[in-house]
Enzyme design. Structure first.
Site, PDB file in Angstrom:
ATOM      1  N   HIS A  10      41.793  17.469 -75.534  1.00 32.80           N
ATOM      2  CA  HIS A  10      41.960  17.091 -74.098  1.00 32.80           C
ATOM      3  C   HIS A  10      41.184  17.767 -73.224  1.00 32.80           C
ATOM      4  O   HIS A  10      40.825  17.251 -72.270  1.00 32.80           O
ATOM      5  CB  HIS A  10      43.341  17.019 -73.892  1.00 32.80           C
ATOM      6  CG  HIS A  10      44.248  18.234 -73.378  1.00 32.80           C
ATOM      7  ND1 HIS A  10      44.549  19.242 -74.239  1.00 32.80           N
ATOM      8  CD2 HIS A  10      44.570  18.751 -72.214  1.00 32.80           C
ATOM      9  CE1 HIS A  10      45.218  20.189 -73.759  1.00 32.80           C
ATOM     10  NE2 HIS A  10      45.267  20.034 -72.283  1.00 32.80           N
ATOM     11  N   LEU A  66      54.796  15.617 -76.392  1.00 32.25           N
ATOM     12  CA  LEU A  66      53.543  15.135 -76.013  1.00 32.25           C
ATOM     13  C   LEU A  66      53.488  13.493 -75.441  1.00 32.25           C
ATOM     14  O   LEU A  66      52.956  13.235 -74.438  1.00 32.25           O
ATOM     15  CB  LEU A  66      52.318  15.209 -77.198  1.00 32.25           C
ATOM     16  CG  LEU A  66      50.781  14.664 -76.616  1.00 32.25           C
ATOM     17  CD1 LEU A  66      50.357  15.897 -75.991  1.00 32.25           C
ATOM     18  CD2 LEU A  66      50.183  14.564 -78.024  1.00 32.25           C
ATOM     19  N   ARG A 125      47.640  40.661 -64.950  1.00 34.65           N
ATOM     20  CA  ARG A 125      46.415  39.984 -64.806  1.00 34.65           C
ATOM     21  C   ARG A 125      45.582  39.722 -66.223  1.00 34.65           C
ATOM     22  O   ARG A 125      45.051  38.565 -66.496  1.00 34.65           O
ATOM     23  CB  ARG A 125      45.223  40.717 -64.001  1.00 34.65           C
ATOM     24  CG  ARG A 125      44.040  39.748 -63.786  1.00 34.65           C
ATOM     25  CD  ARG A 125      43.053  40.573 -62.898  1.00 34.65           C
ATOM     26  NE  ARG A 125      42.493  42.063 -63.205  1.00 34.65           N
ATOM     27  CZ  ARG A 125      41.481  41.971 -64.088  1.00 34.65           C
ATOM     28  NH1 ARG A 125      40.712  41.054 -64.635  1.00 34.65           N
ATOM     29  NH2 ARG A 125      41.038  43.236 -64.653  1.00 34.65           N
ATOM     30  N   HIS A 177      39.361  24.148 -77.605  1.00 30.02           N
ATOM     31  CA  HIS A 177      39.302  23.647 -75.792  1.00 30.02           C
ATOM     32  C   HIS A 177      38.053  24.872 -75.509  1.00 30.02           C
ATOM     33  O   HIS A 177      36.956  24.384 -75.150  1.00 30.02           O
ATOM     34  CB  HIS A 177      40.356  24.261 -75.096  1.00 30.02           C
ATOM     35  CG  HIS A 177      41.503  23.570 -75.398  1.00 30.02           C
ATOM     36  ND1 HIS A 177      41.570  22.174 -76.243  1.00 30.02           N
ATOM     37  CD2 HIS A 177      42.825  23.592 -75.327  1.00 30.02           C
ATOM     38  CE1 HIS A 177      42.754  21.848 -76.424  1.00 30.02           C
ATOM     39  NE2 HIS A 177      43.700  22.459 -75.871  1.00 30.02           N
TER      40      HIS A 177
HETATM   41  N1  LIG Z   1      53.289  19.183 -76.599  1.00 35.52           N
HETATM   42  C1  LIG Z   1      51.876  19.231 -75.984  1.00 35.52           C
HETATM   43  O1  LIG Z   1      51.613  19.687 -74.921  1.00 35.52           O
HETATM   44  C2  LIG Z   1      50.602  19.380 -76.789  1.00 35.52           C
HETATM   45  C3  LIG Z   1      50.981  18.899 -78.057  1.00 35.52           C
HETATM   46  N2  LIG Z   1      49.610  18.634 -78.885  1.00 35.52           N
HETATM   47  C4  LIG Z   1      49.697  18.149 -80.276  1.00 35.52           C
HETATM   48  O2  LIG Z   1      50.423  16.694 -80.301  1.00 35.52           O
HETATM   49  C5  LIG Z   1      51.074  16.558 -81.475  1.00 35.52           C
HETATM   50  C6  LIG Z   1      52.336  16.201 -80.992  1.00 35.52           C
HETATM   51  O3  LIG Z   1      52.971  17.516 -80.173  1.00 35.52           O
HETATM   52  P1  LIG Z   1      54.490  17.403 -79.603  1.00 35.52           P
HETATM   53  O4  LIG Z   1      54.719  15.853 -79.046  1.00 35.52           O
HETATM   54  O5  LIG Z   1      54.682  18.483 -79.094  1.00 35.52           O
HETATM   55  O6  LIG Z   1      55.291  17.580 -81.242  1.00 35.52           O
HETATM   56  P2  LIG Z   1      56.824  17.547 -81.335  1.00 35.52           P
HETATM   57  O7  LIG Z   1      57.284  18.698 -81.996  1.00 35.52           O
HETATM   58  O8  LIG Z   1      57.396  17.095 -80.049  1.00 35.52           O
HETATM   59  O9  LIG Z   1      56.895  16.248 -82.238  1.00 35.52           O
HETATM   60  C7  LIG Z   1      56.660  14.837 -81.773  1.00 35.52           C
HETATM   61  C8  LIG Z   1      57.693  14.021 -82.699  1.00 35.52           C
HETATM   62  O10 LIG Z   1      57.346  14.206 -84.335  1.00 35.52           O
HETATM   63  C9  LIG Z   1      58.713  14.205 -84.898  1.00 35.52           C
HETATM   64  N3  LIG Z   1      58.634  15.608 -85.576  1.00 35.52           N
HETATM   65  C10 LIG Z   1      58.769  16.655 -85.273  1.00 35.52           C
HETATM   66  N4  LIG Z   1      58.980  17.530 -86.381  1.00 35.52           N
HETATM   67  C11 LIG Z   1      58.770  16.914 -87.305  1.00 35.52           C
HETATM   68  C12 LIG Z   1      58.877  17.202 -88.749  1.00 35.52           C
HETATM   69  N5  LIG Z   1      58.730  18.377 -89.038  1.00 35.52           N
HETATM   70  N6  LIG Z   1      58.554  16.303 -89.720  1.00 35.52           N
HETATM   71  C13 LIG Z   1      58.469  14.881 -89.330  1.00 35.52           C
HETATM   72  N7  LIG Z   1      58.485  14.600 -87.933  1.00 35.52           N
HETATM   73  C14 LIG Z   1      58.887  15.592 -86.985  1.00 35.52           C
HETATM   74  C15 LIG Z   1      59.733  14.149 -84.004  1.00 35.52           C
HETATM   75  O11 LIG Z   1      59.950  12.779 -83.804  1.00 35.52           O
HETATM   76  P3  LIG Z   1      61.128  11.998 -84.583  1.00 35.52           P
HETATM   77  O12 LIG Z   1      61.805  13.296 -85.531  1.00 35.52           O
HETATM   78  O13 LIG Z   1      61.923  11.285 -83.718  1.00 35.52           O
HETATM   79  O14 LIG Z   1      60.490  11.450 -85.795  1.00 35.52           O
HETATM   80  C16 LIG Z   1      59.042  14.579 -82.597  1.00 35.52           C
HETATM   81  O15 LIG Z   1      59.647  13.878 -81.483  1.00 35.52           O
HETATM   82  C17 LIG Z   1      50.877  18.069 -82.397  1.00 35.52           C
HETATM   83  O16 LIG Z   1      50.028  17.735 -83.241  1.00 35.52           O
HETATM   84  C18 LIG Z   1      50.684  19.132 -81.196  1.00 35.52           C
HETATM   85  O17 LIG Z   1      49.998  20.024 -81.728  1.00 35.52           O
HETATM   86  C19 LIG Z   1      48.279  18.928 -78.248  1.00 35.52           C
HETATM   87  C20 LIG Z   1      48.273  19.316 -77.202  1.00 35.52           C
HETATM   88  C21 LIG Z   1      49.258  19.561 -76.276  1.00 35.52           C
HETATM   89  O1  LIG Z   2      46.215  22.293 -76.249  1.00 37.78           O
HETATM   90  C1  LIG Z   2      47.270  23.047 -75.448  1.00 37.78           C
HETATM   91  O2  LIG Z   2      46.939  23.022 -74.202  1.00 37.78           O
HETATM   92  C2  LIG Z   2      47.832  23.507 -73.193  1.00 37.78           C
HETATM   93  C3  LIG Z   2      47.189  23.602 -71.863  1.00 37.78           C
HETATM   94  O3  LIG Z   2      46.755  22.503 -71.641  1.00 37.78           O
HETATM   95  P1  LIG Z   2      46.258  22.194 -69.920  1.00 37.78           P
HETATM   96  O4  LIG Z   2      45.589  20.958 -69.940  1.00 37.78           O
HETATM   97  O5  LIG Z   2      47.675  22.225 -69.350  1.00 37.78           O
HETATM   98  O6  LIG Z   2      45.452  23.242 -69.487  1.00 37.78           O
HETATM   99  C4  LIG Z   2      48.631  24.809 -73.564  1.00 37.78           C
HETATM  100  O7  LIG Z   2      49.587  24.868 -72.931  1.00 37.78           O
HETATM  101  C5  LIG Z   2      49.172  24.549 -75.101  1.00 37.78           C
HETATM  102  O8  LIG Z   2      49.798  25.631 -75.524  1.00 37.78           O
HETATM  103  C6  LIG Z   2      47.913  24.091 -76.092  1.00 37.78           C
HETATM  104  O9  LIG Z   2      48.637  23.470 -77.390  1.00 37.78           O
END
Ligand SMILES: NC(=O)C1=CN([C@@H]2O[C@H](COP(=O)(O)OP(=O)(O)OC[C@H]3O[C@@H](n4cnc5c(N)ncnc54)[C@H](OP(=O)(O)O)[C@@H]3O)[C@@H](O)[C@H]2O)C=CC1
Ligand SMILES: O=C1O[C@H](COP(=O)(O)O)[C@@H](O)[C@H](O)[C@H]1O
Length: 495
Positions: free
Chosen positions: A184, A24, A468, A246
């Protein structure tokens, strides 16, 4: 405290991105911060500190940040300036020493500040570490001479109980007015447009009720599967991933009464009232499905994802009908539909109006107002028109406000840009309040427990990757009164 963080040129602001090594942060948070920086929307004396466990050299970290940012040739020097403001600290999420080191780094950045020292903490972290990280931040990194804001990413719990637990634990350290729960979709242009469409147009205001509206459909479709996020997804499923947050947020804005003012608390008061008037879902209100392999066998099915148990019954598609028991909406179905691995990317709100009473043109379909959230943002209205020429047949046509044609030179900001700016400005109208969350979980928790019940749970229908919709969908929406006009399809303008 509300209001802009840095009204004073002498103040400084540090944004700490926790989970800075993650998906993210790279995909959304840093590009959004750069988007704000290049348009001069970040406060003066801004610095951005990335924090995560991974040990990453600063030069490598900056390279990774810039690899996800699109900058034109003219923007290259701004990107360099922006990267110079980005630093990185490695540390754990449950360790006092690590947070003390983070604080030392932030203190150092703000040591020459003559005014107040504000801090924004963006938790781009897995939910398992939300609580220890929020505690560590409060105890060791909290600004004592400035404002603090904590941005929390979804998921906000898995059901009523876990969400309440998260809310209670956050509240032990953070005041509600310091917490910004991001959904978002509330930052998307067309979702932000909904209140203006409804409350600034006299003709929509007049027909926005059960007398004129037959049903509302809110649809989210994605052409991609879980793509390596299967482990996370299988624990949550599509209802928690998309529908409970959402789509339900969009529903509340479509259905709420006009707030007294645009003040965040007035807006959110109205949204909560809608949520409280929705009866909890039961299994008979929903259609659940899971994607299998594509028909040509090229795309893998959900169960082929490495992180997913082979016998998983987690839905990757869900449709559900909601009924709002109040004077405006009694009897009007709000059908929410969302799924992964479908035929296209599309999010839209479709308001289908009642049949014309005593209709003398049986060939025409019901009027519809469609708000296309993404892609190809548009607002269009399907209405009956005389077939031009010598015929006097009525045909379906449209009034079409396609943004690509009407607002050619306007760049629509990314949702995260818009929401981070709201955080900096202290505007909470587009963030989720604790009681909204509580009311939202009440609607879904009995169903989620039923779906995941011991001894078999509810088996989803299987659809092919790229379909679809699941086969059962047309019958499901027809059961709730939606009438599909197969003879008509809107297409975005070719520009
Ligand atoms: N990715 C997306 O598109 C979206 C994500 N989100 C939300 O945003 C948040 C972050 O998402 P995202 O970036 O995908 O997550 P990641 O799985 O990429 O985790 C983010 C960072 O957290 C650390 N991490 C991962 N797993 C663990 C663990 N088990 N314990 C401790 N630290 C850990 C890692 O960093 P390090 O090991 O270096 O500390 C990692 O780089 C989540 O809550 C997700 O639900 C919401 C909407 C969309
Ligand atoms: O929160 C989330 O949204 C994305 C979709 O977001 P968008 O802005 O690209 O429409 C979704 O892919 C993801 O699974 C979900 O965690």
């Amino acid at each position: 405290m509300g209001g802009p963080l840095s009204p004073n040129e002498k103040d400084s602001t540090v944004v700490v991105v926790l989970g800075a090594s993650g998906d993210l942060a790279f995909k959304k948070t840093y590009p959004a911060l750069f988007g704000l920086y290049k348009n001069s929307f970040l406060p003066p004396n801004i610095s951005i500190v990335g924090y995560a466990r991974s040990s990453i050299e600063l030069a490598d970290f900056r390279k990774r940040v810039s690899s996800r940012i699109k900058a034109t040739d003219q923007e290259k020097s701004l990107l360099e300036e922006f990267l110079a403001k980005c630093t990185y600290v490695s540390g754990k999420y449950d360790d006092a020493e690590s947070f003390k080191q983070l604080n030392t780094a932030v203190d150092k950045i703000q040591s020459t500040t003559l005014g107040r020292k504000h801090r924004v903490f963006y938790m781009a972290l897995p939910p398992s570490v939300f609580i220890p990280a929020s505690q560590g931040l409060k105890q060791h990194v909290y600004a004592h001479d400035g404002n603090n804001r904590l941005i929390v990413e979804k998921p906000f719990g898995k059901d009523s109980e876990s969400s309440r637990e998260l809310a209670t634990r956050l509240a032990e350290n953070w005041k509600e007015d310091e917490i910004y729960r991001i959904d978002h979709y509330l930052g998307k242009e067309m979702v932000k447009n909904l209140m203006i469409l409804r409350f600034a147009n006299v003709f929509f205001g007049a027909i926005w009720n059960r007398q004129y509206i037959h049903n509302v459909q809110i649809t989210f479709k994605e052409p991609i599967g879980t793509e390596g996020r299967g482990g996370y997804f299988d624990e949550f499923g599509i209802i928690r991933d998309i529908m409970q947050n959402h789509l339900l947020q969009i529903l509340t804005i479509v259905a709420m009464e006009k707030p007294v003012t645009l003040d965040a608390e007035d807006v959110r008061n109205e949204k909560v009232k809608v949520l409280r008037a929705i009866k909890p879902l039961t299994a008979s209100d929903v259609l659940l499905a899971q994607y299998g392999r594509s028909k040509d066998g090229k795309e893998e099915g959900y169960l082929d994802d490495k992180g997913v148990p082979k016998d998983s019954v987690t839905p990757t598609y869900a449709a559900a009908a909601f009924y709002i028991k109040n004077e405006r909406w009694d009897g009007v179905p709000f059908i929410l539909k969302c799924g992964k691995a479908l035929d296209q990317q599309k999010t839209e709100i479709r308001i289908q109006f009642q049949d014309v009473p005593g209709n003398i043109y049986p060939s025409v379909m019901r009027n519809e107002l469609v708000v296309r959230v993404q892609p190809e943002e548009a607002v269009y209205m399907k209405f009956a028109n005389k077939q031009p020429g010598l015929s006097s047949t009525a045909v379906t046509s449209e009034l079409d406000l396609s943004y690509a044609r009407r607002y050619k030179d306007v760049k629509i900001p990314d949702a995260y840009e818009s929401l981070i700016l709201d955080v900096l400005n202290g505007d909470k109208a587009n963030f989720v309040r604790d009681d909204e969350l509580e009311a939202a979980w009440k609607i879904f928790t009995p169903l989620l427990h039923e779906i995941e019940g011991k001894g078999g749970a509810i088996k989803p229908e299987i659809y092919a990757f790229g379909q679809r919709a699941p086969d059962g969908l047309d019958a499901f929406v027809a059961k709730h009164g939606f009438r599909r006009d197969a003879s008509y399809a809107w297409s975005p303008p070719k520009i």
